[in-house]
Design a protein around this motif. Structure first.
Motif, PDB file in Angstrom:
ATOM      1  N   GLN A 103       0.833  -1.189   0.000  1.00  0.00           N
ATOM      2  CA  GLN A 103       0.000   0.000   0.000  1.00  0.00           C
ATOM      3  C   GLN A 103       0.876   1.249   0.000  1.00  0.00           C
ATOM      4  O   GLN A 103       1.985   1.263   0.529  1.00  0.00           O
ATOM      5  CB  GLN A 103      -0.922   0.009   1.222  1.00  0.00           C
ATOM      6  CG  GLN A 103      -1.953  -1.111   1.201  1.00  0.00           C
ATOM      7  CD  GLN A 103      -2.880  -1.029   2.381  1.00  0.00           C
ATOM      8  OE1 GLN A 103      -2.662  -0.250   3.294  1.00  0.00           O
ATOM      9  NE2 GLN A 103      -3.916  -1.834   2.371  1.00  0.00           N
ATOM     10  N   SER A 105       2.155   4.834   0.981  1.00  0.00           N
ATOM     11  CA  SER A 105       2.350   5.409   2.310  1.00  0.00           C
ATOM     12  C   SER A 105       1.268   6.424   2.609  1.00  0.00           C
ATOM     13  O   SER A 105       0.752   7.094   1.717  1.00  0.00           O
ATOM     14  CB  SER A 105       3.728   6.069   2.382  1.00  0.00           C
ATOM     15  OG  SER A 105       3.852   7.072   1.370  1.00  0.00           O
ATOM     16  N   LYS A 106       0.929   6.554   3.871  1.00  0.00           N
ATOM     17  CA  LYS A 106      -0.134   7.461   4.292  1.00  0.00           C
ATOM     18  C   LYS A 106       0.296   8.895   4.057  1.00  0.00           C
ATOM     19  O   LYS A 106       1.453   9.272   4.286  1.00  0.00           O
ATOM     20  CB  LYS A 106      -0.439   7.227   5.774  1.00  0.00           C
ATOM     21  CG  LYS A 106      -1.623   8.016   6.279  1.00  0.00           C
ATOM     22  CD  LYS A 106      -1.898   7.676   7.727  1.00  0.00           C
ATOM     23  CE  LYS A 106      -3.096   8.464   8.256  1.00  0.00           C
ATOM     24  NZ  LYS A 106      -3.362   8.154   9.678  1.00  0.00           N
ATOM     25  N   ALA A 107      -0.682   9.714   3.598  1.00  0.00           N
ATOM     26  CA  ALA A 107      -0.377  11.110   3.312  1.00  0.00           C
ATOM     27  C   ALA A 107      -0.028  11.843   4.595  1.00  0.00           C
ATOM     28  O   ALA A 107      -0.570  11.568   5.671  1.00  0.00           O
ATOM     29  CB  ALA A 107      -1.565  11.772   2.627  1.00  0.00           C
ATOM     30  N   THR A 108       0.855  12.794   4.471  1.00  0.00           N
ATOM     31  CA  THR A 108       1.257  13.603   5.612  1.00  0.00           C
ATOM     32  C   THR A 108       0.212  14.699   5.852  1.00  0.00           C
ATOM     33  O   THR A 108      -0.581  15.014   4.959  1.00  0.00           O
ATOM     34  CB  THR A 108       2.623  14.234   5.357  1.00  0.00           C
ATOM     35  OG1 THR A 108       2.513  15.135   4.237  1.00  0.00           O
ATOM     36  CG2 THR A 108       3.667  13.167   5.031  1.00  0.00           C
ATOM     37  N   GLN A 111       0.286  17.191   3.108  1.00  0.00           N
ATOM     38  CA  GLN A 111      -0.336  16.728   1.862  1.00  0.00           C
ATOM     39  C   GLN A 111      -1.850  16.762   1.964  1.00  0.00           C
ATOM     40  O   GLN A 111      -2.536  17.097   0.999  1.00  0.00           O
ATOM     41  CB  GLN A 111       0.161  15.328   1.537  1.00  0.00           C
ATOM     42  CG  GLN A 111       1.625  15.262   1.138  1.00  0.00           C
ATOM     43  CD  GLN A 111       2.136  13.844   1.008  1.00  0.00           C
ATOM     44  OE1 GLN A 111       1.675  12.942   1.723  1.00  0.00           O
ATOM     45  NE2 GLN A 111       3.084  13.623   0.129  1.00  0.00           N
ATOM     46  N   ASP A 112      -2.389  16.405   3.131  1.00  0.00           N
ATOM     47  CA  ASP A 112      -3.842  16.478   3.335  1.00  0.00           C
ATOM     48  C   ASP A 112      -4.335  17.913   3.188  1.00  0.00           C
ATOM     49  O   ASP A 112      -5.377  18.169   2.576  1.00  0.00           O
ATOM     50  CB  ASP A 112      -4.205  15.940   4.722  1.00  0.00           C
ATOM     51  CG  ASP A 112      -4.070  14.429   4.805  1.00  0.00           C
ATOM     52  OD1 ASP A 112      -4.012  13.776   3.745  1.00  0.00           O
ATOM     53  OD2 ASP A 112      -4.028  13.897   5.936  1.00  0.00           O
ATOM     54  N   PRO A 272     -11.258  12.010   1.770  1.00  0.00           N
ATOM     55  CA  PRO A 272     -11.582  11.160   2.930  1.00  0.00           C
ATOM     56  C   PRO A 272     -12.153  11.991   4.064  1.00  0.00           C
ATOM     57  O   PRO A 272     -11.912  13.207   4.156  1.00  0.00           O
ATOM     58  CB  PRO A 272     -10.220  10.548   3.311  1.00  0.00           C
ATOM     59  CG  PRO A 272      -9.366  10.695   2.095  1.00  0.00           C
ATOM     60  CD  PRO A 272      -9.831  11.927   1.393  1.00  0.00           C
TER      61      PRO A 272
END
Length: 289
Positions: A103, A105-108, A111-112, A272
């Motif tokens: 997967q 990597s989770k957005a920082t 970035q959100d 999200p």
């Protein structure tokens, strides 16, 4: 002479001699077992040495003999020989799944925030386009705009220009307002939710039993117009009625009669849930009124 015969005489006469017990019978069983094991190892060795060309010839011959002009189970995929699974060999139509990919990597948080800001900018462009269209039709002020966690909210006050009292039939002037809203909605792919609201006045809603039915019917009328005159795909649209449960201003405010009697056209966010929470603050900082 005595009539009794001695034991020796009985043994020599009609008596049966005792059989000798064979203490070596186990060797027969042991030899049989070794023979079977030898056969087993020979078979295992033989099947481990697959002659691919002869196997293909055998498969083709059997397929020709048994299929009789019809598709045969023997004419399937390349089978286990070429690395297919047993399930795929039995049923070639089974989907082939690729290995699971790692997967992203989770957005920082930065970035959100950037993603939320980009969507706010898109919402402001939609708002500007609707305002220009309303101005061309001399309908300035007939729609208000805000951004909440759901997305861009276009509020159309349901005065006599849009719906007459206790009616869900869209008036011609209301259709003009919706025509001004439609073009920007065609250019985006966001889902759109239409919310119907009534004011908090204790008056009859006949012929509707209550404000719930009236607000739902008005929202449905707007959705139907967007589908038939947009045209906007029905799969992107939804309708909801809230009666008087979500007022913009309290009932004590004189503006509640008109402000709370409204239809909201909500251009829903694609972000999200955790990122959508940033939309209201960013919308205000962008000059949203």
């Amino acid at each position: 002479m005595s009539a009794r015969r001695s034991p020796a005489a009985r043994r020599r006469g009609g008596g049966h001699a005792e059989e000798h017990e064979n203490h070596e019978r186990w060797m027969v069983t042991y030899a049989d077992m070794l023979t079977l094991l030898l056969v087993l190892f020979i078979v295992l060795y033989a099947i481990s040495q697959v002659n691919t060309s002869k196997f293909s010839e055998l498969k083709s011959s059997l397929a020709s003999a048994f299929k009789n002009g019809q598709p045969s189970v023997l004419s399937g995929g390349s089978g286990i020989v070429n690395g297919d699974s047993a399930a795929q060999q039995a049923n070639p139509n089974l989907p082939v799944f690729s290995p699971v990919q790692p997967q992203a990597s989770k957005a920082t948080p930065a970035q959100d925030r950037q993603a939320a800001q980009r969507e706010v900018d898109e919402f402001k462009e939609i708002e500007a386009a609707i305002k220009v269209s309303l101005h061309k039709h001399g309908l300035d002020g007939n729609a208000e705009f805000s951004i909440d966690e759901r997305g861009l909210v276009v509020t159309v006050v349901t005065n006599e220009l849009v719906f007459s009292g206790n009616s869900a039939v869209l008036e011609p002037e209301g259709a003009v307002i919706l025509n001004a809203v439609l073009p920007p909605l065609r250019r985006v792919t966001n889902e759109v939710q239409v919310d119907g609201h009534t004011n908090q006045q204790n008056v009859s809603t006949a012929p509707y039993p209550s404000g719930w039915e009236l607000s739902s019917a008005r929202a449905s009328s707007v959705v139907r117009y967007l589908v038939t005159h947009g045209p906007i795909a029905a799969s992107r649209l939804s309708a909801a009625g809230f009666s008087d449960q979500r007022p913009l201003v309290p009932a004590s405010d004189p503006r509640s009669i008109t402000r709370n009697r409204r239809v909201d056209i909500v251009v829903l966010s694609k972000l999200p849930a955790g990122v959508r929470s940033q939309l209201p603050a960013l919308g205000k900082s962008a000059g949203n009124g």
